[in-house]
Write a protein that holds these residues in place. Structure first.
Motif, short mmCIF file in Angstrom:
data_model
loop_
_atom_site.label_atom_id
_atom_site.label_comp_id
_atom_site.label_asym_id
_atom_site.label_seq_id
_atom_site.Cartn_x
_atom_site.Cartn_y
_atom_site.Cartn_z
N THR B 28 0.83 -1.21 0.00
CA THR B 28 0.00 0.00 0.00
C THR B 28 0.86 1.25 0.00
O THR B 28 0.53 2.25 -0.63
CB THR B 28 -0.93 0.00 1.24
N PRO B 31 3.77 2.69 -3.70
CA PRO B 31 3.61 3.72 -4.73
C PRO B 31 3.81 5.12 -4.16
O PRO B 31 4.39 6.00 -4.80
CB PRO B 31 2.15 3.53 -5.19
N ARG B 184 1.02 3.03 10.62
CA ARG B 184 -0.36 2.53 10.49
C ARG B 184 -1.30 3.66 10.04
O ARG B 184 -2.17 3.46 9.20
CB ARG B 184 -0.85 1.94 11.81
N VAL B 187 -0.61 4.40 6.31
CA VAL B 187 -1.15 3.41 5.38
C VAL B 187 -2.67 3.57 5.26
O VAL B 187 -3.27 3.24 4.23
CB VAL B 187 -0.73 1.97 5.83
N THR B 188 -3.28 4.13 6.29
CA THR B 188 -4.73 4.30 6.29
C THR B 188 -5.14 5.59 5.57
O THR B 188 -6.23 5.69 5.01
CB THR B 188 -5.26 4.34 7.75
N VAL B 190 -3.35 7.28 3.05
CA VAL B 190 -2.17 7.30 2.22
C VAL B 190 -2.12 8.48 1.24
O VAL B 190 -1.06 8.98 0.92
CB VAL B 190 -2.03 5.91 1.54
#
Lengths: 276, 404
Positions: B28, B31, B184, B187-188, B190
């Motif tokens: 995730t 990129p 965390r 990633v949530t 992003v």
């Protein structure tokens, strides 16, 4: 043919999607964890993902973080995880087992040694959450040598440039992470998942499993219509956590309750016709 | 081992320093991290970006920071001439702001709306909150609950600056756990969030980018010591948690083979105990927080908690470039205990009227050790990475308890 490929062939013949269940090895203790593992297939799990516990599970939400911590306190480790698979394989030679974890414990165990022992123990696939294909060279060959499927993740942020790279090194199936987030977080809309699965299929003939954020039977059934398998992790681990005493000991009905929940998911999914 | 005649420049194009570094993150984030790398590559060769960066470094941070000849410490240590590179005089009181100015200008170019960061001692958190206030961006700081307790003044500063400080209670509730939680959150969220990593660790390009922003410390030092002494120093000494002030001082000198460099890790209560933060001297290579580097860990690959009197050194890893410089022997990495650092802290205050951060006191302490065997025709430059006002309550408690 590998156990994973055989399973997907069977699922295809039965015209349904598979249920992949997740548990962390050794949570809440090694004996209870083994009892759950040994009962999962009978309860209806088509494939089983076993988490190797890690002290710093950066891709996991609070439910699996807590599970990992309980397992570590109970003395779980890479070698215990492999031992659980060996014991499972004495009674079950059909259900595919996929180990899921973070790279450091595997790296410290020794990548080659790990792949050899995983194969001998009866492991079929491997997912390493924090190892993108760019860094995976030292794992790709040892896994391939042992015919252990290496499964990389595709996510909502994966673009068309990266996808071919991921698919090049993936075997067994492709795991689609349906949300941008940690495990057990909010759920994606089923339309978004459907779009993503459709576009993945343009690039690969590999089966597609969808995971992260699937909590209810309804979500699992909805995913079952469009993907080849649905992965349920946090919801199962939460069931387990609900059956613990305040000092994290298993209540007597823990194994039964967890397996009952899995059975419910599996039964509903088996009634769902795959529309793909 | 590689030859010593290496030209020290950059990692390979995937961020590897030897076997260290790299990008060990979930798909995730990949990129996004690649887009940070692209944006940084463009920015660093854009004259507009460079001009804007120097404008803020000169007029807002207050650079260049002085290179101060510490004559009283020199006399007390009885050996080499001691110079202090005064990063403590920067706005916000530490070297951390050098990096934050650079990264916030990058985040703005990338159109990001929210900045997140992890912090241990709170210095990076304060620097991040400061640049967010300056540029009007939303700021969320992750800080271990244990650290919040022992660094209260900095927590309040961050809140005054408009940042939200989120207490992290997982694990040992210190810097490592704050970093897990920041990742965390990243990633949530992003697409909107820029993660402003505070040290030379994490996935590529962070270790290189943060080093580039901090290397101003060494570039200025080189010019300043040439003016003061007409030659390069014999020794550079800096403390190491993640290692950003150290690499900032060292990097410009890596190809000057007569300049010796010493990185000082925190030995806490001693390397023979498990209460220390010396990743190089007490750890082994592993993978955490996006890079391969030396880590404090068990034989099962589980990460151990680090410990140091100084919250800023309390991290079980170290930047990957340091891991590499250690393996090839270019930089000597040593460690200094809590007690030794506390001595140096007091000595610097009483002799020079400067309150050093407990982190920096580790470097000063080691200068004392090597200075004894040197004479006045040797030059030592110590990175005084931050000021110690934040540590005064901690030290007051320790001394009241009869510590040492």
């Amino acid at each position: 043919m590998s156990r994973i490929s055989e399973k997907f062939t069977t699922l295809k013949n039965e015209n349904r999607a598979g249920l992949i269940t997740f548990l962390v090895a050794g949570d809440p203790d090694l004996v209870t964890s083994q009892a759950i593992l040994d009962g999962l297939s009978m309860a209806g799990a088509d494939m089983i993902e076993i988490g190797i516990p890690f002290s710093d599970p950066m891709a996991d939400g609070p439910i699996i973080q807590a599970s990992s911590l309980r397992a570590l306190i109970a003395g779980s480790s890479v070698s215990n995880t492999l031992k659980m698979v060996q014991i499972f394989r004495k009674k079950n030679t059909i259900t595919p087992i996929i180990l899921m974890g973070y790279y450091n414990p595997i790296y410290i165990y020794g990548v080659v040694k790990f792949c050899i022992e995983a194969k001998v123990s009866g492991v079929d696939g491997l997912i390493v959450v924090d190892l993108p294909p760019e860094e995976a060279e030292e794992l790709i060959k040892p896994a391939k040598d042992q015919c252990v499927d290496l499964i990389f993740l595709a996510t909502p942020t994966t673009d068309n440039i990266r996808l071919p790279l991921i698919l090049e090194y993936t075997s067994g199936f492709i795991y689609y992470v349906s949300i941008t987030g940690v495990t057990g977080a909010c759920s994606a809309s089923i339309c978004d998942i459907a779009d993503a699965v459709t576009s993945l299929r343009r690039y690969t003939t590999l089966p597609v499993a969808v995971g992260f954020g699937l909590k209810s039977s309804n979500q699992v059934m909805a995913v079952g219509k469009i993907a080849d398998a649905a992965v349920v992790g946090s919801a199962i681990v939460q069931k387990l956590a609900d059956c613990l005493t305040v000092d994290n000991r298993p209540k007597s009905d823990l194994v039964k309750n967890v397996l009952h929940f899995v059975n419910e998911l599996a039964t509903n999914l088996q009634l769902t016709v795959n529309l793909k | 081992m590689q030859s010593v005649n290496i030209t020290f420049t950059n990692p390979d194009n995937r961020g590897h320093f030897g076997i260290y570094g790299g990008r060990y993150v979930s798909e995730t984030l990949m990129p996004l991290i690649l887009s940070v790398e692209r944006a940084y590559r463009l920015a660093k060769s854009d004259p507009m970006f460079i001009n804007e960066l120097s404008y803020y470094l000169n007029n807002y941070v207050g650079r260049p920071s002085p290179l101060y000849f510490a004559k009283n410490l020199t006399r007390a240590f009885g050996g080499a001439k001691i110079y202090l590179k005064r990063e403590d005089l920067n706005h916000t009181g530490a070297h951390k702001i050098n990096n934050c100015i650079g990264q916030i200008l990058l985040a703005k170019r990338m159109g990001k709306q929210q900045i997140i960061a992890e912090t241990g001692a709170g210095q990076h958190g304060v620097a991040t909150a400061t640049v967010c206030a300056l540029f009007g961006l939303k700021c969320l700081i992750f800080m271990g609950a244990t650290d919040i307790e022992r660094q209260k003044p900095n927590v309040y500063r961050m809140k005054l600056l408009g940042a939200e400080v989120r207490a992290v209670t997982s694990g040992g509730a210190t810097l490592k756990d704050a970093m897990n939680e920041a990742m965390r959150y990243w990633v949530t969220n992003v697409n909107d969030v820029y993660y402003m990593i505070g040290t030379v660790a994490g996935p590529h390009p962070f270790p290189t980018m943060v080093r580039d922003f901090q290397s101003i410390i060494g570039k200025e030092t080189r010019m300043q010591i040439m003016i003061a002494e007409g030659r390069l120093p014999n020794y550079l000494i800096a403390c190491i948690g993640g290692g950003s002030n150290a690499i900032g001082l060292f990097h410009t000198f890596l190809n000057d083979k007569d300049v010796h460099m010493v990185g000082v890790e925190a030995a806490g209560r001693g390397l023979q105990t498990n209460k220390h933060a010396s990743s190089l001297n007490g750890g082994m290579p592993g993978v955490l927080h996006g890079n391969r580097t030396y880590l404090l860990q068990t034989t099962d690959g589980q990460i151990n908690e680090a410990y140091s009197i100084s919250a800023g050194l309390d991290y079980p890893g170290i930047g990957p470039e340091h891991a590499w410089l250690h393996d090839i022997g270019r930089v000597n990495y040593v460690s200094v205990t809590d007690d030794q650092a506390l001595d140096a802290f007091q000595q610097t205050i009483s002799l020079e009227g400067i309150i050093p951060a407990l982190e920096s006191a580790h470097a000063i302490s080691y200068a004392k050790v090597i200075s004894r065997d040197l004479s006045l025709d040797h030059l030592i430059v110590i990175s005084l990475s931050g000021r110690g006002d934040k540590d005064v309550p901690t030290v007051a408690n320790l001394l009241a308890d009869g510590y040492s």
